[in-house]
Design an enzyme around this catalytic site. Structure first.
Site, PDB file in Angstrom:
ATOM      1  N   THR A 200      -9.589 -89.347  40.750  1.00 52.98           N
ATOM      2  CA  THR A 200      -8.908 -90.643  40.683  1.00 52.98           C
ATOM      3  C   THR A 200      -7.940 -90.682  39.529  1.00 52.98           C
ATOM      4  O   THR A 200      -8.263 -90.244  38.427  1.00 52.98           O
ATOM      5  CB  THR A 200      -9.930 -91.779  40.502  1.00 52.98           C
ATOM      6  OG1 THR A 200     -10.742 -91.818  41.669  1.00 52.98           O
ATOM      7  CG2 THR A 200      -9.249 -93.120  40.338  1.00 52.98           C
ATOM      8  N   ARG A 228     -15.671 -94.852  54.297  1.00 54.30           N
ATOM      9  CA  ARG A 228     -16.047 -95.505  53.035  1.00 54.30           C
ATOM     10  C   ARG A 228     -14.796 -95.842  52.213  1.00 54.30           C
ATOM     11  O   ARG A 228     -13.888 -95.029  52.077  1.00 54.30           O
ATOM     12  CB  ARG A 228     -16.961 -94.566  52.248  1.00 54.30           C
ATOM     13  CG  ARG A 228     -17.353 -95.086  50.858  1.00 54.30           C
ATOM     14  CD  ARG A 228     -16.492 -94.493  49.771  1.00 54.30           C
ATOM     15  NE  ARG A 228     -17.041 -94.725  48.436  1.00 54.30           N
ATOM     16  CZ  ARG A 228     -16.383 -94.503  47.312  1.00 54.30           C
ATOM     17  NH1 ARG A 228     -15.153 -94.036  47.357  1.00 54.30           N
ATOM     18  NH2 ARG A 228     -16.936 -94.731  46.146  1.00 54.30           N
ATOM     19  N   VAL A 229     -14.753 -97.042  51.657  1.00 55.16           N
ATOM     20  CA  VAL A 229     -13.646 -97.442  50.788  1.00 55.16           C
ATOM     21  C   VAL A 229     -14.202 -97.631  49.378  1.00 55.16           C
ATOM     22  O   VAL A 229     -15.231 -98.269  49.195  1.00 55.16           O
ATOM     23  CB  VAL A 229     -12.998 -98.754  51.281  1.00 55.16           C
ATOM     24  CG1 VAL A 229     -11.921 -99.220  50.306  1.00 55.16           C
ATOM     25  CG2 VAL A 229     -12.420 -98.564  52.682  1.00 55.16           C
ATOM     26  N   GLY A 230     -13.511 -97.067  48.409  1.00 50.34           N
ATOM     27  CA  GLY A 230     -13.966 -97.181  47.023  1.00 50.34           C
ATOM     28  C   GLY A 230     -13.226 -98.261  46.257  1.00 50.34           C
ATOM     29  O   GLY A 230     -12.382 -98.977  46.807  1.00 50.34           O
ATOM     30  N   GLY A 252     -14.814 -93.455  38.445  1.00 44.54           N
ATOM     31  CA  GLY A 252     -16.253 -93.220  38.548  1.00 44.54           C
ATOM     32  C   GLY A 252     -16.778 -93.707  39.886  1.00 44.54           C
ATOM     33  O   GLY A 252     -16.024 -93.809  40.851  1.00 44.54           O
TER      34      GLY A 252
HETATM   35  C1  SD4 Z   1     -14.148 -93.882  44.070  1.00 45.93           C
HETATM   36  N1  SD4 Z   1     -13.621 -94.495  41.816  1.00 45.93           N
HETATM   37  O1  SD4 Z   1     -13.691 -93.542  45.159  1.00 45.93           O
HETATM   38  C2  SD4 Z   1     -13.394 -93.495  42.830  1.00 45.93           C
HETATM   39  C3  SD4 Z   1     -13.787 -92.109  42.437  1.00 45.93           C
HETATM   40  C4  SD4 Z   1     -13.352 -91.648  41.077  1.00 45.93           C
HETATM   41  O2  SD4 Z   1     -12.999 -89.883  39.652  1.00 45.93           O
HETATM   42  O3  SD4 Z   1     -12.982 -92.381  40.224  1.00 45.93           O
HETATM   43  N2  SD4 Z   1     -13.433 -90.382  40.812  1.00 45.93           N
HETATM   44  O4  SD4 Z   1     -15.213 -94.473  43.954  1.00 45.93           O
END
Ligand code: SD4
Length: 343
Positions: A200, A228-230, A252
């Protein structure tokens, strides 16, 4: 050295303007002045460099954010964009969002085969009445707006990761997958080409006019369930900008950030007078309090800046870093954290 000079400058400024600052706000600030850009992880340094020409020419923070995103999305070896880790079906799906100084915002989620998801999110923001487009609809919108379809390129590292995940994990969730190659549970991980094993890029910037903008671009958590959506596509979770107060972004485990509207909460704490670092810390503490056992096994980090150009960060685990570029510095900072990495 630059930081020390900067601190001195800030202290003398504080003396002149003391009644304007609460003690809480000046307790732990780092001030960068404007223009300034903050980006997550080590790769953020290169992202900031790509965004800087816009900011240094008194351009708009929003344009700087897009320039940074385009740079990192183009860099196939990095875990953002079409070179990112795939989901459990082996498909790379992208999430991105963007927000400007007027609280305009746009986002895409589960976008496939489009190289620049953050630019698509910007188009959603600027040309539609909507905020978030997902999946096929987002792809159709992108194609109608001049973006072209490109195959995801599974980098050699991503392919190896995926193949070993398939063997070992099948369809069992692996919560802390970003840290699985470590020496010690929370050490940062680097691929063979030296790029960090994260997926990310979160960016927040203030331009010379004092306006804030932010953006996030990602392939999401590696080996997520398809669909899935983050947090990176969710305004108020992975990104929030309030031009009167400040801006924040996160990286994260996105589910933990979405649950508490993480970056919106960071900005609200800054509105109450907390410094960026303390605001981030309070939100991390909220995640830990909700489920302390789980928090020990995951990483979430927040980066924030306020309207004065003060910035800070806080993460659950040691090892979260972010890059800052302003006229007085160009460096990678280690975030303060709650859990120290075991020796
Ligand atoms: C997520 N926050 O898809 C993102 C993943 C991420 O470093 O930050 N990875 O949940």
């Amino acid at each position: 050295m630059a930081k020390e000079m900067n601190r001195r400058k800030f202290i003398s400024l504080s003396a002149l303007t003391a009644p304007l600052f609460s003690f809480k706000a000046i307790a732990d600030n780092t001030i960068g002045g404007k223009p300034i850009i903050l980006s997550t992880w080590d790769e953020g340094k290169n992202v900031n460099a790509a965004a800087w020409p816009v900011l240094s020419k008194k351009g708009r923070a929003l344009d700087a954010i897009e320039a940074g995103a385009v740079y990192v999305e183009d860099k196939i070896s990095c875990c953002v964009g079409l070179g990112g880790n795939p989901d459990r079906d082996g498909t790379v799906t992208l999430d991105a969002c963007i927000m400007d100084e007027h609280a305009n915002c746009g986002a895409v989620a589960g976008l496939e085969q489009i190289k620049h998801p953050l630019s698509v999110a910007r188009k959603v923001m600027e040309t539609t009445p909507h905020v978030l487009l997902v999946g096929n609809g987002a792809q159709k919108f992108a194609l109608q707006n001049g973006f072209t379809k490109e195959p995801a390129i599974l980098s050699e590292d991503a392919r190896k990761e995926y193949e070993s995940w398939l063997k070992k994990n099948e369809y069992q969730p692996t919560i802390n997958i970003e840290n699985k190659n470590q020496n010690g549970p929370f050490a940062p991980v680097f691929f063979d080409d030296g790029s960090p094993n994260h997926d990310t890029m979160g960016m927040i910037a203030m331009d010379t006019a004092g306006n804030l903008s932010g953006g996030v671009t990602t392939s999401g958590m590696a080996f997520k369930i398809h669909g899935r959506v983050g947090d990176s596509a969710v305004i108020g979770a992975g990104l929030f900008v309030d031009n009167e107060v400040g801006a924040a972004t996160s990286s994260g485990v996105g589910e933990e950030v979405i649950r508490i509207c993480g970056t919106h909460l960071v900005v609200e704490f800054m509105r109450q007078g907390y410094s960026p670092e303390l605001a981030c810390k309070k939100v991390v503490q909220r995640i830990i309090k909700r489920d302390p056992a789980k928090a020990k096994t995951i990483q979430v980090g927040f980066v924030a800046m306020n309207k004065k150009g003060e910035y800070g960060a806080y993460s659950i685990q040691e090892g979260f870093v972010y890059a800052v570029k302003s006229s007085v510095e160009d460096k990678i900072h280690s975030s303060k954290y709650f859990y120290k990495q075991p020796a």
